[in-house]
Design an enzyme around this catalytic site. Structure first.
Site, PDB file in Angstrom:
ATOM      1  N   ARG A 118      -9.907   1.151   7.598  1.00 32.21           N
ATOM      2  CA  ARG A 118      -9.678  -0.377   8.009  1.00 32.21           C
ATOM      3  C   ARG A 118     -10.973  -0.956   9.151  1.00 32.21           C
ATOM      4  O   ARG A 118     -10.512  -2.150   9.211  1.00 32.21           O
ATOM      5  CB  ARG A 118      -8.142  -0.461   8.237  1.00 32.21           C
ATOM      6  CG  ARG A 118      -7.650   0.193   9.476  1.00 32.21           C
ATOM      7  CD  ARG A 118      -6.445  -0.609   9.568  1.00 32.21           C
ATOM      8  NE  ARG A 118      -5.192   0.345   8.949  1.00 32.21           N
ATOM      9  CZ  ARG A 118      -4.256   0.193   8.834  1.00 32.21           C
ATOM     10  NH1 ARG A 118      -3.170  -0.781   9.249  1.00 32.21           N
ATOM     11  NH2 ARG A 118      -3.501   0.933   8.153  1.00 32.21           N
TER      12      ARG A 118
ATOM     13  N   ARG B  80      10.226  -1.783  11.976  1.00 26.95           N
ATOM     14  CA  ARG B  80       9.466  -1.216  12.490  1.00 26.95           C
ATOM     15  C   ARG B  80       9.395  -2.580  13.770  1.00 26.95           C
ATOM     16  O   ARG B  80       9.432  -3.423  13.631  1.00 26.95           O
ATOM     17  CB  ARG B  80       8.161  -1.457  11.601  1.00 26.95           C
ATOM     18  CG  ARG B  80       8.078   0.226  11.565  1.00 26.95           C
ATOM     19  CD  ARG B  80       7.132   0.406  10.360  1.00 26.95           C
ATOM     20  NE  ARG B  80       5.924  -0.679  10.430  1.00 26.95           N
ATOM     21  CZ  ARG B  80       4.743  -0.528   9.023  1.00 26.95           C
ATOM     22  NH1 ARG B  80       4.756   0.196   8.474  1.00 26.95           N
ATOM     23  NH2 ARG B  80       3.119  -1.238   9.833  1.00 26.95           N
TER      24      ARG B  80
ATOM     25  N   ARG C  85      11.449  -5.788   5.213  1.00 25.95           N
ATOM     26  CA  ARG C  85      11.158  -4.859   5.685  1.00 25.95           C
ATOM     27  C   ARG C  85      12.426  -3.673   6.103  1.00 25.95           C
ATOM     28  O   ARG C  85      12.285  -3.874   7.925  1.00 25.95           O
ATOM     29  CB  ARG C  85      10.147  -3.442   5.688  1.00 25.95           C
ATOM     30  CG  ARG C  85      10.137  -2.375   5.404  1.00 25.95           C
ATOM     31  CD  ARG C  85       8.533  -1.654   5.170  1.00 25.95           C
ATOM     32  NE  ARG C  85       7.787  -2.879   7.126  1.00 25.95           N
ATOM     33  CZ  ARG C  85       5.993  -2.685   6.197  1.00 25.95           C
ATOM     34  NH1 ARG C  85       5.709  -1.932   5.999  1.00 25.95           N
ATOM     35  NH2 ARG C  85       5.431  -3.305   7.618  1.00 25.95           N
TER      36      ARG C  85
ATOM     37  N   ARG D 204      -1.529  -8.548  13.132  1.00 28.08           N
ATOM     38  CA  ARG D 204      -1.587  -7.332  12.855  1.00 28.08           C
ATOM     39  C   ARG D 204      -2.457  -8.190  10.645  1.00 28.08           C
ATOM     40  O   ARG D 204      -3.841  -7.586  10.228  1.00 28.08           O
ATOM     41  CB  ARG D 204      -0.748  -7.072  12.121  1.00 28.08           C
ATOM     42  CG  ARG D 204      -0.130  -5.737  12.937  1.00 28.08           C
ATOM     43  CD  ARG D 204       1.038  -5.632  12.348  1.00 28.08           C
ATOM     44  NE  ARG D 204       0.963  -4.589  11.722  1.00 28.08           N
ATOM     45  CZ  ARG D 204       2.774  -4.690  10.686  1.00 28.08           C
ATOM     46  NH1 ARG D 204       3.234  -5.377  11.133  1.00 28.08           N
ATOM     47  NH2 ARG D 204       2.910  -3.584   9.481  1.00 28.08           N
TER      48      ARG D 204
ATOM     49  N   LYS E  39       0.554  -1.368   0.279  1.00 32.72           N
ATOM     50  CA  LYS E  39       0.119   0.374   0.001  1.00 32.72           C
ATOM     51  C   LYS E  39       0.830   1.215  -0.384  1.00 32.72           C
ATOM     52  O   LYS E  39       0.602   2.412  -0.831  1.00 32.72           O
ATOM     53  CB  LYS E  39      -0.808   0.114   1.494  1.00 32.72           C
ATOM     54  CG  LYS E  39      -1.945  -0.603   1.464  1.00 32.72           C
ATOM     55  CD  LYS E  39      -2.739  -0.892   2.424  1.00 32.72           C
ATOM     56  CE  LYS E  39      -2.398  -0.583   4.341  1.00 32.72           C
ATOM     57  NZ  LYS E  39      -0.967  -2.211   4.053  1.00 32.72           N
TER      58      LYS E  39
END
Ligand code: AP5
Length: 208
Positions: free
Chosen positions: A85, A152, A124, A163, A13
């Site tokens: 969301r 993160r 990531r 998540r 996204k």
């Protein structure tokens, strides 16, 4: 142009919204980045948000809706990434847009298998100096970015699973909501970054 980029964690996204915002010349509104900036600033709100963010839980609807409302109700277009969301957030956005007289143009729903999403989140890294996001193998940092490159706090195996669980339970129902409005464009996001961008651009009938 007013676009929502919807999709599970790791579907790209943020990556795709950034390219589309540059292509269309409109702001990229990313609620996750807004939350991380508030946490980094150490404000009272940031401390409250951190409790949800670090556990991989959703921030309550009222807090997010309050933050997003002034950003989406003006005449300028936008790309929304990470909002709405929940169905509550989607219905609030519908009401805000109806009241402001500006309609939504399209909703892009990115789709990829959960194993691919986990691999993307696990690799990531964010540059602490530029704030840009990369992937250790599929999108490595360029030599000009000095880093250091950090992970993160919510990209741990347990939080990634939580998540994704929340995505399937709370966010996936938005696909039917926007399909019913005739705004949904589903795009296969399992290929390389540039191929996904091309597919979105073609699907929306935009010139790259
Ligand atoms: P947020 O920051 O929005 O995180 P997220 O939803 O968990 O989504 P991600 O950032 O993990 O995924 P992405 O799809 O953007 O993937 P990306 O492009 O980075 O939200 C964080 C938290 O904030 C939430 O958990 C919640 O607590 C809170 N929050 C935010 N909004 C909220 C709301 N509306 N309501 C309530 N709470 C809210 O790509 C991932 C990696 O893959 C990158 O390394 C990238 O380089 C790589 N990559 C991307 N595309 C490809 C590709 N096609 N092939 C290979 N690699 C790729």
């Amino acid at each position: 142009m007013r676009l929502i980029v919807l999709g599970p964690q790791g579907s790209g996204k943020g990556t795709q919204a950034e390219s589309l915002a540059a292509l269309l010349g409109v702001p990229h509104i990313e609620t996750g980045a807004m939350i991380r900036a508030e946490i980094a600033a150490g404000t009272a709100l940031g401390k409250e948000l951190q409790v949800y963010n670090d556990r991989g839980e959703l921030v309550p609807d009222d807090i997010i809706i309050r933050a997003v409302t002034p950003l989406v109700t003006g005449p300028r277009g936008w790309i929304l990434d990470g909002f709405p969301r929940t169905l509550g957030q989607a219905r609030s956005l519908d009401t805000m847009l109806a009241a402001s007289g500006y309609g939504l143009d399209a909703v892009i729903a990115l789709a990829a298998p959960d194993e691919e999403l986990i691999a993307r989140m696990a690799g990531r890294r964010y540059s602490a100096s530029t704030g840009l996001s990369y992937h250790l193998t599929t999108n490595p940092p360029p030599p000009g970015d000095p880093g250091p490159f950090v992970q993160r706090v919510d990209d741990t195996p347990e939080r990634m699973r939580r998540r994704l669980q929340l995505y399937h339970a709370r966010t996936e129902p938005l696909i039917a909501h926007y399909a019913a409005c005739g705004l949904l464009h589903t795009v296969d996001a399992s290929g390389p970054i540039e191929a996904v961008t091309k597919a979105i651009v073609a699907d929306l009938g935009l010139a790259a």
